[in-house]
Design an enzyme around this catalytic site. Structure first.
Site, PDB file in Angstrom:
ATOM      1  N   LYS A  79       0.859  -1.182   0.000  1.00  0.00           N
ATOM      2  CA  LYS A  79       0.000   0.000   0.000  1.00  0.00           C
ATOM      3  C   LYS A  79       0.897   1.234   0.000  1.00  0.00           C
ATOM      4  O   LYS A  79       1.945   1.236   0.665  1.00  0.00           O
ATOM      5  CB  LYS A  79      -0.902  -0.027   1.249  1.00  0.00           C
ATOM      6  CG  LYS A  79      -1.904   1.111   1.340  1.00  0.00           C
ATOM      7  CD  LYS A  79      -2.860   0.940   2.516  1.00  0.00           C
ATOM      8  CE  LYS A  79      -3.906   2.032   2.593  1.00  0.00           C
ATOM      9  NZ  LYS A  79      -4.864   1.842   3.693  1.00  0.00           N
ATOM     10  N   SER A 154      -9.851   1.953   2.799  1.00  0.00           N
ATOM     11  CA  SER A 154      -8.971   2.752   1.973  1.00  0.00           C
ATOM     12  C   SER A 154      -7.944   1.932   1.206  1.00  0.00           C
ATOM     13  O   SER A 154      -7.364   2.437   0.244  1.00  0.00           O
ATOM     14  CB  SER A 154      -8.243   3.777   2.840  1.00  0.00           C
ATOM     15  OG  SER A 154      -7.387   3.132   3.765  1.00  0.00           O
ATOM     16  N   SER A 178     -10.029  -0.575   6.942  1.00  0.00           N
ATOM     17  CA  SER A 178      -9.461  -0.429   5.604  1.00  0.00           C
ATOM     18  C   SER A 178      -8.797  -1.665   5.021  1.00  0.00           C
ATOM     19  O   SER A 178      -8.409  -1.644   3.854  1.00  0.00           O
ATOM     20  CB  SER A 178      -8.466   0.718   5.578  1.00  0.00           C
ATOM     21  OG  SER A 178      -9.170   1.907   5.443  1.00  0.00           O
TER      22      SER A 178
HETATM   23  N1  GLN Z   1     -13.287   4.082   6.318  1.00  0.00           N
HETATM   24  C1  GLN Z   1     -12.656   4.462   7.543  1.00  0.00           C
HETATM   25  C2  GLN Z   1     -12.267   5.919   7.497  1.00  0.00           C
HETATM   26  O1  GLN Z   1     -12.461   6.532   6.489  1.00  0.00           O
HETATM   27  C3  GLN Z   1     -11.474   3.578   7.836  1.00  0.00           C
HETATM   28  C4  GLN Z   1     -10.253   3.956   7.108  1.00  0.00           C
HETATM   29  C5  GLN Z   1      -9.057   3.133   7.470  1.00  0.00           C
HETATM   30  O2  GLN Z   1      -9.180   2.071   8.095  1.00  0.00           O
HETATM   31  N2  GLN Z   1      -7.886   3.628   7.102  1.00  0.00           N
HETATM   32  O3  GLN Z   1     -11.775   6.463   8.447  1.00  0.00           O
END
Ligand code: GLN
Length: 499
Positions: A79, A154, A178
């Protein structure tokens, strides 16, 4: 050779060991697929062909010299929020469009030392904020099961790359879901380990008390292979915990051996909370998850009722604390030391203001504003301190639930993958995180794995949550299920395309 991307990590490792193919050939196979097919998926921000070929060649030479490292010569990708020396690290943002890190994240060097070959860096929501991978400066990622849909976020690029057959496994990060949510949308297994078990050094921070690195693979076993070198104490991360590191693969194999053949889950208590099957849960997701739980029961597990904190409270707590931490973490991006700088600033204030408003996208700015507000002098106690107190209660509710069960099961997300450009308003998007964020607030390990399909053929994910440091048990619980079911073996449309 044309279907090498259909093989599991264990099969690929065996093929390398038995000289059925070399790492150079394997790497070439995946690079060709990326070059030919990623145009419509957009999972990679950077493809490092030259570095990958060199690393593959070196791995083949090491193998000839007798090196037997578990990941030797296996391709993977990171990532794009893990710092890689000499390679672009953008965190999906214009703010870091030109940032080349002078050092490697600990997990990057650990994985390299274990012999894996890095093919490049994967697309993501900007600074890991989002659930659909549409907030990336590098464009949206498309779901390999249906390219008109989102891959989740994400870590959408990581999930899409594995599901498309561009890499056998990949790293991701999970601050509020995410890893698990994109794994669920892309028909993969995704593991978010216990907070403190994997180093955060060199991982671009979103919300430091919640961020944790983890893995994507087609199966729990594939995830375990990559998680192994990532796990362990790192003195450069103050929240990294010193503990003996389990041998995930050996534990899986001994769990399989110990298990009764007909009732491998005899004695396993699975907690089911009505709070996780409430309003907003899609009926097809609901029925697939219940069916998977029935399969666990048929294999010997007992379902017990547990209670966890009302997800509406958990959601509000997360969306108070995560932006608060983000507003503080992201203050380092000021246009002065690295990253994006605006053109011709009038003075220092103009440099800060314009660099930040031109460099950050809308969602990131929204969270910085919310977080700064929650941390401001007049509101700190009413919002931030209160949310910290609620966070403690959420952990206590989980602890009480674990007095009655070994793992807690739930849907990973309330829906399957939705269409791109459906322009969800922020709050609707936040609601999609309702089943995953509690885990991060409590620092627990959790896994998402394929557990069925909707009528239109989209994957549905089952989430299993473990108690602190039960990571190995969790991986084995998923692995044994996968030995008795075939959801995880189904391939996305893109993975079925040969080149
Ligand atoms: N969807 C969640 C957020 O926008 C989790 C994101 C993540 O785990 N990095 O904060």
């Amino acid at each position: 050779m044309s279907d090498l991307h259909h093989l599991s990590v264990a099969q690929l490792a065996d093929g390398l060991k038995n000289q059925q193919f070399s790492s150079v050939e394997l790497t070439d196979h995946f690079l060709k697929r990326i070059n030919k097919l990623d145009e419509k998926i957009n999972s990679f921000i950077t493809v490092d062909e030259e570095g990958a070929r060199q690393a593959a060649k070196a791995a083949d030479e090491k193998r000839s010299a007798g090196d037997t490292s578990a990941l030797l010569g296996l391709p993977m990708a990171h990532k794009d929020l893990f710092c890689t020396k000499g390679l672009l690290t953008t965190s999906g943002s214009k703010m870091l469009h030109n940032f080349v890190s002078p050092y490697d994240a600990t997990i990057v060097s650990n994985i390299r030392e274990a012999g894996a070959v890095c093919l490049g860096k994967l697309n993501m929501d900007e600074f890991a904020m989002g659930s659909d991978n549409e907030s990336s400066y590098y464009g949206a990622v498309h779901n390999p099961w249906d390219t008109s849909r989102v891959p989740g976020g994400s870590s959408g690029g990581s999930a899409a790359a594995v599901a498309a057959g561009f890499v056998p496994f990949a790293t991701g990060s999970d601050t509020g879901g995410s890893i698990r949510q994109p794994a669920s949308f892309c028909g993969l297994t995704g593991m978010k380990p216990t907070y403190g078990s994997v180093s955060r050094f060199g991982m671009i921070a979103y919300a430091s008390s919640l961020d944790q690195a983890g893995t994507f693979g087609r199966s729990a076993e594939d995830c375990a292979y990559l998680l192994q070198p990532m796990t362990g104490h790192d003195p450069r991360d103050a929240t990294s915990i010193k503990r003996e590191v389990p041998d995930y693969i050996a534990d899986m194999h001994s769990a399989v051996k110990k298990a009764d053949t007909d009732k491998p889950f005899a004695g396993l208590r699975i907690g089911v909370a009505k709070e996780y099957f409430g309003q907003g849960l899609d009926t097809e997701v609901d029925s697939n998850v219940r069916n998977a739980l029935k399969q666990y029961e048929d294999l010997g597990a007992t379902i017990v009722e547990v209670n966890i904190t009302d997800p509406a409270i958990t959601l509000a707590t997360y969306y108070m604390l995560a932006p608060a931490e983000a507003s503080s973490n992201l203050s380092r991006f000021d246009g002065v030391r690295f990253g994006y700088r605006c053109e011709e600033p009038k003075d220092l204030a103009d440099l800060y203001t314009r660099s930040r408003s031109e460099g950050f996208g809308d969602e990131v700015q929204r969270r910085i504003l919310m977080g700064t507000y929650a941390l401001s002098a007049g509101y700190y106690d009413a919002y931030y301190t209160k949310a910290q107190k609620v966070r403690r209660l959420i952990l206590e509710d989980f602890k009480k639930a674990f007095d009655k069960c070994d793992v807690i099961a739930s849907p990973t997300a309330p829906t399957a993958a939705y269409k791109l450009d459906t322009a969800l308003d922020p709050v609707t998007m936040y609601l999609g995180d309702v089943y995953t964020i509690g885990v991060n607030l409590a620092g627990l390990p959790a896994i998402s794995m394929p557990a069925g399909f909707t009528e239109s053929g989209l994957p549905v994910g089952l989430q299993l949550i473990g108690n602190h440091w039960d990571d190995s048990k969790l991986l084995s619980t998923a692995h044994i299920f996968q030995q008795h079911t075939d959801y995880h073996t189904k391939l996305s449309a893109t993975a079925q395309e040969s080149i």
